[in-house]
Enzyme design. Structure first.
Site, short mmCIF file in Angstrom:
data_model
loop_
_atom_site.label_atom_id
_atom_site.label_comp_id
_atom_site.label_asym_id
_atom_site.label_seq_id
_atom_site.Cartn_x
_atom_site.Cartn_y
_atom_site.Cartn_z
N LYS A 92 29.94 37.59 27.53
CA LYS A 92 29.22 38.09 26.48
C LYS A 92 30.02 38.66 25.53
O LYS A 92 29.81 38.79 24.55
CB LYS A 92 28.29 39.14 27.02
CG LYS A 92 27.02 38.27 27.64
CD LYS A 92 25.87 39.07 28.15
CE LYS A 92 24.86 38.07 28.86
NZ LYS A 92 25.27 37.71 30.01
C1 LIG Z 1 24.71 36.77 30.76
C2 LIG Z 1 25.44 36.02 31.85
C3 LIG Z 1 24.98 34.64 32.23
C4 LIG Z 1 23.82 33.72 31.73
O1 LIG Z 1 24.07 33.44 30.39
P1 LIG Z 1 22.86 33.22 29.72
O2 LIG Z 1 23.20 32.99 28.14
O3 LIG Z 1 21.80 33.97 29.69
O4 LIG Z 1 22.20 31.86 30.25
C5 LIG Z 1 25.79 33.92 33.28
N1 LIG Z 1 26.92 34.79 33.80
C6 LIG Z 1 27.18 35.99 33.57
C7 LIG Z 1 28.47 36.56 34.16
C8 LIG Z 1 26.41 36.78 32.43
O5 LIG Z 1 26.85 37.99 32.21
#
Ligand SMILES: *Cc1c(COP(=O)(O)O)cnc(C)c1O
Length: 491
Positions: A129
């Site tokens: 993120k």
């Molecule tokens: C948010 C997240 C995901 C999922 O990503 P999306 O964009 O919601 O599909 C997968 N792995 C981690 C570690 C995350 O923080």
């Protein structure tokens, strides 16, 4: 470049064309839809060739300027250069690969099959993120300064999103962050990551309740429109368009680093929850990036796997949503999925509106083409390259163990879901890139269960739990929350 809502009628779309800056600070469109560009910008072979020589920041600039056409080039260049630096994305490695920002590592190359891991977790909170959120912090600060405005970000987190937002917004002029989290329910590491921030514009509120109580408080405050306007309340959730665009960059980067010429193709496998990450992959493919397959990997919460196997989209109730060892993928509905459905049904906003109204009234829709279904567009899914698979707790443990034994690295639980599913979709002559979405240190409990030893912590995180913490504890009381916000915004 103009943006339309996935639920806009053609009349309202032509009346309300939106520019990138107009939708930057917002979430849903007023009609409840999600924003998408009127058409996807296309990338030429000559551009791809030239982009092979660029740094990550330069590539980010080239891609963003196709979408953010109302931001002057020089400003965009400065913003991307400031965001994608070795200093910001050095946490996990701190070695010579840090300058790569999202370094690739080939795990396996045999019988024409290649398995590659692309690291997206080198940012300050050790999860993917940060790739988009760090840019968002700089874009927000820039846009607010331009309009001499301010913004109070109000959200709830059970872990990754809240910390990524706080590390992106800390110290930014014109921005405050009020982040609710369930008191004593996050891991010690996650709690320390957030609560150790001492910046005066970051407010951590530990709510006496569970995550749903936090989310209910956010909803209650957001539904009070006059309070929301007076206190300039905004969000940074995963449907934010700028976040999706920022994620497009690393698909291009992965492709350019895994190939030597543009007639080669690659596939991506993406650990998925809200469909934000892989939605950026879909957009990259629509722009002309030579992607063969986009493989959706889910955990036990298999809403998306079910759709891509059957054409039936069926959201889960809270009670049917499992708490798993890859918790950032524990979702009951996929908030960005509507963006893909819009393309799948031929950009027919009325259809999208009807389908997602059915999600609210009947808990889902069916595009399988079976008698009585809502349509037969599932037959087109293959044209968009989508495939899927599912991974369970036992698969995660096995995969973490196997990867440690065979390749000598310890991966996190979400990435393990990705590798497990990727191995079921490998094709000869097409490298498979798995997106690594977090570092193992964030989910140490499961690592210990899988391999019997602790995950290594990156430098600087060794004793994060010992740092002084700044937070307030509050009951799940909306009036108290509003008073707290009012007191600290001074608005
Ligand atoms: C948010 C997240 C995901 C999922 O990503 P999306 O964009 O919601 O599909 C997968 N792995 C981690 C570690 C995350 O923080």
């Amino acid at each position: 470049m103009q943006y339309v809502s996935t639920r806009a009628t053609s009349a309202s779309a032509s009346r309300n064309p939106q520019q990138f800056s107009d939708i930057l600070l917002g979430g849903l469109a007023p009609d409840g839809g999600l924003y998408l560009p009127q058409e996807y910008p296309q990338v030429t072979g000559a551009e791809l060739d030239a982009w092979r020589r660029l740094s990550y920041a330069e590539l980010a600039y080239e891609i963003l300027r196709k979408f953010a056409t109302d931001i002057p080039d020089a400003d965009l260049k400065a913003l991307t250069a400031k965001t994608y630096t070795e200093q910001v994305y050095c946490n996990a490695r701190g070695d010579e690969s840090a300058a790569e920002i999202t370094p690739l590592r080939t795990l396996e190359q045999s019988a024409g099959k290649t398995l590659i891991l692309q690291a997206l977790s080198n940012g300050p909170t050790l999860a993917f993120k940060d790739m988009a959120m760090q840019l968002l912090g700089n874009l927000f600060e820039y846009a607010l300064a331009k309009n001499n405005d301010e913004l109070n970000i109000f959200g709830a987190t059970s872990g990754d999103t809240g910390s990524a937002a706080e590390y992106a917004m800390r110290g930014k002029r014109g921005i405050r962050v009020f982040m609710l989290s369930p008191h004593k329910k996050m891991s010690a590491f996650q709690t320390a990551q957030m609560f150790s921030l001492q910046d005066p514009n970051i407010f951590n509120i530990a709510v006496e309740g569970v995550f749903d109580d936090c989310q209910d408080m956010v909803k209650a405050v957001s539904n009070d429109l006059s309070f929301k306007a007076r206190h300039k309340i905004g969000t940074v959730n995963s449907i934010n368009w700028a976040r999706v665009v920022a994620q497009v960059v690393y698909y291009f980067r992965g492709y350019l680093k895994a190939t030597t010429s543009n007639d080669q193709k690659v596939s991506f496998t993406v650990p998925s929850g809200n469909f934000g990450n892989i939605c950026a992959g879909h957009i990259s493919r629509m722009m002309g990036l030579p992607i063969d397959k986009l493989v959706v990997a889910t955990n036990e919460n298999d809403v998306l796997d079910e759709f891509f196997r059957t054409g039936v989209y069926r959201v889960r109730k809270s009670a049917e949503t499992f708490h798993t060892s890859s918790p950032s993928m524990d979702i009951s509905k996929a908030s960005n999925f509507e963006r893909f459905v819009y393309d799948l049904v031929g950009r027919d906003a009325d259809r999208v509106h009807a389908l997602f109204r059915k999600v609210e009234t009947h808990g889902g829709f069916d595009l399988s083409g079976a008698p009585g279904s809502d349509g037969d567009e599932f037959r087109l899914v293959g044209q968009y390259g989508f495939q899927s698979g599912k991974s369970t707790h036992v698969d995660r443990l096995d995969t973490i163990r196997m990867v440690a034994d065979d390749y000598g690295i310890v991966i996190d639980t979400h990435t393990a879901d990705g590798i497990k599913v990727a191995r079921e979709h490998m094709a000869e002559g097409v490298p498979m890139i798995v997106l690594e979405t977090a570092l193992a240190a964030k989910f140490n409990e499961t690592i210990l269960e899988a391999i019997g030893t602790d995950a290594e912590r990156p430098a600087g995180f060794g004793s994060i739990e010992e740092l002084p913490q700044k937070f307030v504890v509050m009951p799940a009381d909306v009036a108290r929350m509003k008073a707290y916000i009012a007191e600290h915004t001074g608005l």
